[in-house]
Design a protein around this motif. Structure first.
Motif, PDB file in Angstrom:
ATOM      1  N   LEU A  50      30.006  35.582  48.294  1.00 34.69           N
ATOM      2  CA  LEU A  50      29.535  35.201  46.851  1.00 34.69           C
ATOM      3  C   LEU A  50      28.502  36.379  47.008  1.00 34.69           C
ATOM      4  CD1 LEU A  50      28.865  33.723  44.452  1.00 34.69           C
ATOM      5  CD2 LEU A  50      26.193  33.105  46.136  1.00 34.69           C
ATOM      6  N   LEU A  51      27.497  37.174  47.753  1.00 36.52           N
ATOM      7  CA  LEU A  51      26.995  38.438  47.193  1.00 36.52           C
ATOM      8  C   LEU A  51      28.248  39.902  47.105  1.00 36.52           C
ATOM      9  CD1 LEU A  51      23.679  38.575  49.397  1.00 36.52           C
ATOM     10  CD2 LEU A  51      24.303  38.210  46.809  1.00 36.52           C
ATOM     11  N   GLN A  52      29.066  39.511  48.203  1.00 36.02           N
ATOM     12  CA  GLN A  52      30.326  40.644  47.693  1.00 36.02           C
ATOM     13  C   GLN A  52      30.425  40.265  46.687  1.00 36.02           C
ATOM     14  OE1 GLN A  52      32.733  40.033  51.254  1.00 36.02           O
ATOM     15  NE2 GLN A  52      32.112  41.865  51.864  1.00 36.02           N
ATOM     16  N   ASN A  53      31.566  39.357  45.809  1.00 31.78           N
ATOM     17  CA  ASN A  53      31.984  38.947  44.741  1.00 31.78           C
ATOM     18  C   ASN A  53      30.927  39.582  44.336  1.00 31.78           C
ATOM     19  OD1 ASN A  53      34.490  38.443  45.928  1.00 31.78           O
ATOM     20  ND2 ASN A  53      33.757  35.961  46.007  1.00 31.78           N
ATOM     21  N   LEU A  54      29.456  39.185  44.350  1.00 34.48           N
ATOM     22  CA  LEU A  54      28.894  39.701  43.034  1.00 34.48           C
ATOM     23  C   LEU A  54      28.855  41.155  42.376  1.00 34.48           C
ATOM     24  CD1 LEU A  54      25.888  37.095  42.725  1.00 34.48           C
ATOM     25  CD2 LEU A  54      27.372  36.891  41.360  1.00 34.48           C
ATOM     26  N   ALA A  55      28.668  41.709  43.411  1.00 35.63           N
ATOM     27  CA  ALA A  55      27.995  42.449  43.840  1.00 35.63           C
ATOM     28  C   ALA A  55      29.776  43.788  42.987  1.00 35.63           C
ATOM     29  CB  ALA A  55      28.325  44.096  45.113  1.00 35.63           C
ATOM     30  N   PHE A  56      30.830  43.664  43.523  1.00 30.03           N
ATOM     31  CA  PHE A  56      32.110  43.727  42.813  1.00 30.03           C
ATOM     32  C   PHE A  56      32.575  43.992  41.727  1.00 30.03           C
ATOM     33  CE2 PHE A  56      36.993  43.068  42.660  1.00 30.03           C
ATOM     34  CZ  PHE A  56      37.062  44.431  42.663  1.00 30.03           C
ATOM     35  N   SER A  57      32.336  42.048  41.408  1.00 34.41           N
ATOM     36  CA  SER A  57      32.508  42.299  39.784  1.00 34.41           C
ATOM     37  C   SER A  57      31.562  42.465  38.778  1.00 34.41           C
ATOM     38  CB  SER A  57      32.225  40.231  39.111  1.00 34.41           C
ATOM     39  OG  SER A  57      33.085  39.411  40.589  1.00 34.41           O
ATOM     40  N   VAL A  58      29.865  42.674  39.143  1.00 35.11           N
ATOM     41  CA  VAL A  58      29.645  44.222  38.615  1.00 35.11           C
ATOM     42  C   VAL A  58      30.442  45.575  38.551  1.00 35.11           C
ATOM     43  CG1 VAL A  58      26.905  45.148  38.368  1.00 35.11           C
ATOM     44  CG2 VAL A  58      27.513  42.499  38.443  1.00 35.11           C
ATOM     45  N   LEU A  59      30.436  46.161  40.026  1.00 37.18           N
ATOM     46  CA  LEU A  59      30.367  46.928  39.526  1.00 37.18           C
ATOM     47  C   LEU A  59      31.663  47.696  39.204  1.00 37.18           C
ATOM     48  CD1 LEU A  59      31.291  50.136  41.151  1.00 37.18           C
ATOM     49  CD2 LEU A  59      31.948  49.355  43.282  1.00 37.18           C
ATOM     50  N   VAL A  60      32.783  46.962  39.483  1.00 40.31           N
ATOM     51  CA  VAL A  60      33.537  46.848  37.944  1.00 40.31           C
ATOM     52  C   VAL A  60      33.866  46.652  36.432  1.00 40.31           C
ATOM     53  CG1 VAL A  60      36.110  45.562  37.673  1.00 40.31           C
ATOM     54  CG2 VAL A  60      35.418  45.499  40.101  1.00 40.31           C
ATOM     55  N   THR A  61      32.703  45.779  36.741  1.00 39.18           N
ATOM     56  CA  THR A  61      32.397  45.936  34.569  1.00 39.18           C
ATOM     57  C   THR A  61      32.103  46.940  34.706  1.00 39.18           C
ATOM     58  OG1 THR A  61      32.412  43.513  34.993  1.00 39.18           O
ATOM     59  CG2 THR A  61      31.193  44.677  32.859  1.00 39.18           C
ATOM     60  N   VAL A  89      45.177  47.598  27.310  1.00 46.25           N
ATOM     61  CA  VAL A  89      46.112  47.218  28.246  1.00 46.25           C
ATOM     62  C   VAL A  89      45.505  47.694  29.888  1.00 46.25           C
ATOM     63  CG1 VAL A  89      48.141  46.985  29.366  1.00 46.25           C
ATOM     64  CG2 VAL A  89      48.017  46.976  26.400  1.00 46.25           C
ATOM     65  N   ILE A  90      45.206  48.597  30.114  1.00 49.88           N
ATOM     66  CA  ILE A  90      44.954  49.538  31.723  1.00 49.88           C
ATOM     67  C   ILE A  90      43.215  48.137  31.849  1.00 49.88           C
ATOM     68  CG2 ILE A  90      43.774  51.166  32.723  1.00 49.88           C
ATOM     69  CD1 ILE A  90      45.881  52.975  31.525  1.00 49.88           C
ATOM     70  N   GLY A  91      42.458  48.461  31.058  1.00 46.52           N
ATOM     71  CA  GLY A  91      41.477  47.728  31.289  1.00 46.52           C
ATOM     72  C   GLY A  91      40.948  46.125  31.176  1.00 46.52           C
ATOM     73  N   VAL A  92      42.029  45.629  30.437  1.00 42.15           N
ATOM     74  CA  VAL A  92      42.703  44.655  31.382  1.00 42.15           C
ATOM     75  C   VAL A  92      42.970  43.873  32.643  1.00 42.15           C
ATOM     76  CG1 VAL A  92      44.204  42.052  30.180  1.00 42.15           C
ATOM     77  CG2 VAL A  92      42.686  43.297  28.614  1.00 42.15           C
ATOM     78  N   LEU A  93      43.918  44.684  32.515  1.00 42.60           N
ATOM     79  CA  LEU A  93      44.804  44.622  34.233  1.00 42.60           C
ATOM     80  C   LEU A  93      43.949  44.724  34.934  1.00 42.60           C
ATOM     81  CD1 LEU A  93      47.579  44.362  35.327  1.00 42.60           C
ATOM     82  CD2 LEU A  93      47.903  47.237  35.495  1.00 42.60           C
ATOM     83  N   VAL A  94      42.727  46.585  34.942  1.00 39.47           N
ATOM     84  CA  VAL A  94      41.711  45.711  35.785  1.00 39.47           C
ATOM     85  C   VAL A  94      40.997  44.656  35.933  1.00 39.47           C
ATOM     86  CG1 VAL A  94      40.280  47.596  36.673  1.00 39.47           C
ATOM     87  CG2 VAL A  94      41.905  49.025  35.950  1.00 39.47           C
ATOM     88  N   HIS A  95      40.343  44.204  35.332  1.00 38.84           N
ATOM     89  CA  HIS A  95      39.363  42.930  34.875  1.00 38.84           C
ATOM     90  C   HIS A  95      40.493  41.804  35.747  1.00 38.84           C
ATOM     91  CE1 HIS A  95      37.631  39.626  33.870  1.00 38.84           C
ATOM     92  NE2 HIS A  95      36.290  40.210  33.401  1.00 38.84           N
ATOM     93  N   GLU A  96      41.307  41.447  35.118  1.00 43.43           N
ATOM     94  CA  GLU A  96      42.287  40.637  35.571  1.00 43.43           C
ATOM     95  C   GLU A  96      43.033  41.008  37.440  1.00 43.43           C
ATOM     96  OE1 GLU A  96      42.908  38.172  34.227  1.00 43.43           O
ATOM     97  OE2 GLU A  96      41.656  38.697  33.047  1.00 43.43           O
ATOM     98  N   LEU A  97      42.855  41.738  37.867  1.00 41.69           N
ATOM     99  CA  LEU A  97      43.016  42.071  39.214  1.00 41.69           C
ATOM    100  C   LEU A  97      41.949  41.613  40.214  1.00 41.69           C
ATOM    101  CD1 LEU A  97      45.271  45.212  39.127  1.00 41.69           C
ATOM    102  CD2 LEU A  97      46.373  43.542  40.061  1.00 41.69           C
ATOM    103  N   SER A  98      41.056  42.585  39.480  1.00 46.37           N
ATOM    104  CA  SER A  98      39.417  41.942  40.161  1.00 46.37           C
ATOM    105  C   SER A  98      39.220  40.532  40.038  1.00 46.37           C
ATOM    106  CB  SER A  98      38.795  43.146  39.189  1.00 46.37           C
ATOM    107  OG  SER A  98      38.221  42.104  38.408  1.00 46.37           O
ATOM    108  N   VAL A  99      39.963  39.783  38.755  1.00 48.17           N
ATOM    109  CA  VAL A  99      39.566  38.422  39.432  1.00 48.17           C
ATOM    110  C   VAL A  99      40.420  37.857  40.987  1.00 48.17           C
ATOM    111  CG1 VAL A  99      40.043  36.264  37.946  1.00 48.17           C
ATOM    112  CG2 VAL A  99      38.655  38.232  36.927  1.00 48.17           C
ATOM    113  N   ILE A 100      41.519  38.611  40.907  1.00 45.36           N
ATOM    114  CA  ILE A 100      42.493  37.877  42.017  1.00 45.36           C
ATOM    115  C   ILE A 100      41.768  37.987  43.507  1.00 45.36           C
ATOM    116  CG2 ILE A 100      44.244  38.395  43.392  1.00 45.36           C
ATOM    117  CD1 ILE A 100      45.669  38.441  40.809  1.00 45.36           C
ATOM    118  N   VAL A 101      41.120  39.741  42.673  1.00 46.55           N
ATOM    119  CA  VAL A 101      40.757  39.535  44.282  1.00 46.55           C
ATOM    120  C   VAL A 101      38.951  39.065  44.867  1.00 46.55           C
ATOM    121  CG1 VAL A 101      39.152  42.134  45.576  1.00 46.55           C
ATOM    122  CG2 VAL A 101      41.529  42.349  44.052  1.00 46.55           C
TER     123      VAL A 101
END
Length: 338
Positions: free
Chosen positions: A250-261, A277-289
């Protein structure tokens, strides 16, 4: 408590009767008292009465007390309850002391508040895997303490056989004593109370985490946060490990999400990237990760099942989208035809 480390199937030990008492009469009266009880001791007494071809005596006004079961027989109060040494005559005192020295349980039958017999029970029914559970919890740096309503010396003997220090063993505790003890520990520690009987419900509710083991009683289900229905006690150590791993993920996912944003926001503000388009693509890929990282908690099989279902759904949604697209194109073509 001790019941979570045993199978709940002790063996009948010895019946010691007081002065001017007959064993068959005592056994029939005890069986009559315990006839409606589901306690392991009660079952053993009834089985011994049946094996001796004796019929339990009819006892009325049966009630459950804190320390045993009470009833009425021929106008006198009778009870089967926890044996207390200073309330017993010399013969029963000696039998109780012998039982406690051997780590056995004991109950006393009283008639008109006078002790008439002592029943002892042998606790050699340790759950398979209980020893490994203790080792695993110690390895996980979890402190273990046993709280029990049984006699202190009996609980000490039993617990030491599992590798527990007698300083971490607390016997002669009533249900309200267990609640006070858990509440006291919760002031300075994160506590997990593991119980198996209805009289553990209040202590489980007082703990930070309440775990009911092998119990379907509604009182326990209401008080417990977790129910373990199996007979394998090592599930408890797995529970601790999984909860810690879950927190880490959970902490990993929170840190990764904050970092990507943060990176995406910086890229836009700095002019490094202004392509939505690139912004949306990167965001969606981060969700999958994040999803895949969380799926690791279910093990390799869980991750594989997630990937399988993901591609199945992607395939099904893609086919449905193309069908809808072709259908719309066909309808548009028909409508444009004169």
């Amino acid at each position: 408590k001790t019941g979570t480390l045993t199978t709940g199937h002790p063996r009948f030990g010895k019946l010691t009767v007081g002065k001017n008492q007959r064993k068959d009469t005592v056994l029939k009266l005890a069986a009559g008292l315990e006839e409606s009880s589901n306690h392991p001791y009660a079952k053993l007494i009834i089985e011994n009465c049946q094996s001796a071809s004796l019929k339990p005596i009819k006892v009325t006004n049966l009630t459950d007390g804190e320390d045993g079961v009470y009833g009425t027989y021929k106008g006198e109060e009778v009870s089967m309850k926890k044996a207390i040494s200073n309330e017993l005559p010399k013969k029963l005192q000696d039998a109780l002391q012998t039982a406690m020295d051997q780590g056995h349980g004991a109950s006393v039958l009283t008639k008109g508040k006078e002790p008439v017999a002592l029943f002892t029970f042998i606790h050699d029914d340790v759950r398979p895997g209980a020893g490994k559970l203790i080792e695993d919890l110690f390895d996980s740096q979890v402190s273990i303490e046993v709280i029990s309503g049984d006699h202190q010396s009996s609980v000490e003997t039993f617990s030491q056989s599992l590798g527990l220090d007698k300083r971490s063993v607390h016997g002669d505790m009533k249900p309200e004593d267990k609640v006070k003890w858990v509440m006291g520990r919760s002031k300075t520690h994160i506590t997990m109370m593991v119980g198996d009987g209805f009289n553990d419900a209040a202590a489980m509710a007082a703990a930070d985490v309440g775990v009911a083991v092998g119990s379907g009683e509604s009182t326990n289900l209401d008080a417990a946060d977790i129910l373990i229905t199996g007979e394998n006690p090592s599930v408890l150590s797995d529970l601790v490990k999984l909860s810690r791993k879950t927190r880490f993920v959970l902490l990993q996912n929170l840190a990764f999400s904050v970092l990507v944003t943060a990176v995406l926001v910086w890229s836009v503000l700095s002019g490094f990237n202004d392509n939505i388009v690139i912004g949306v693509l990167v965001h969606e890929l981060s969700v999958i990760v994040v999803i895949f990282n969380g799926a690791r908690l279910a093990g390799d099989l869980g991750l594989w099942n997630l990937l399988t279902e993901l591609f199945k759904n992607l395939y099904a949604d893609t086919i449905a989208s193309f069908k809808q697209l072709f259908q719309n194109l066909f309808l548009a073509k028909e409508s444009s035809t004169p």
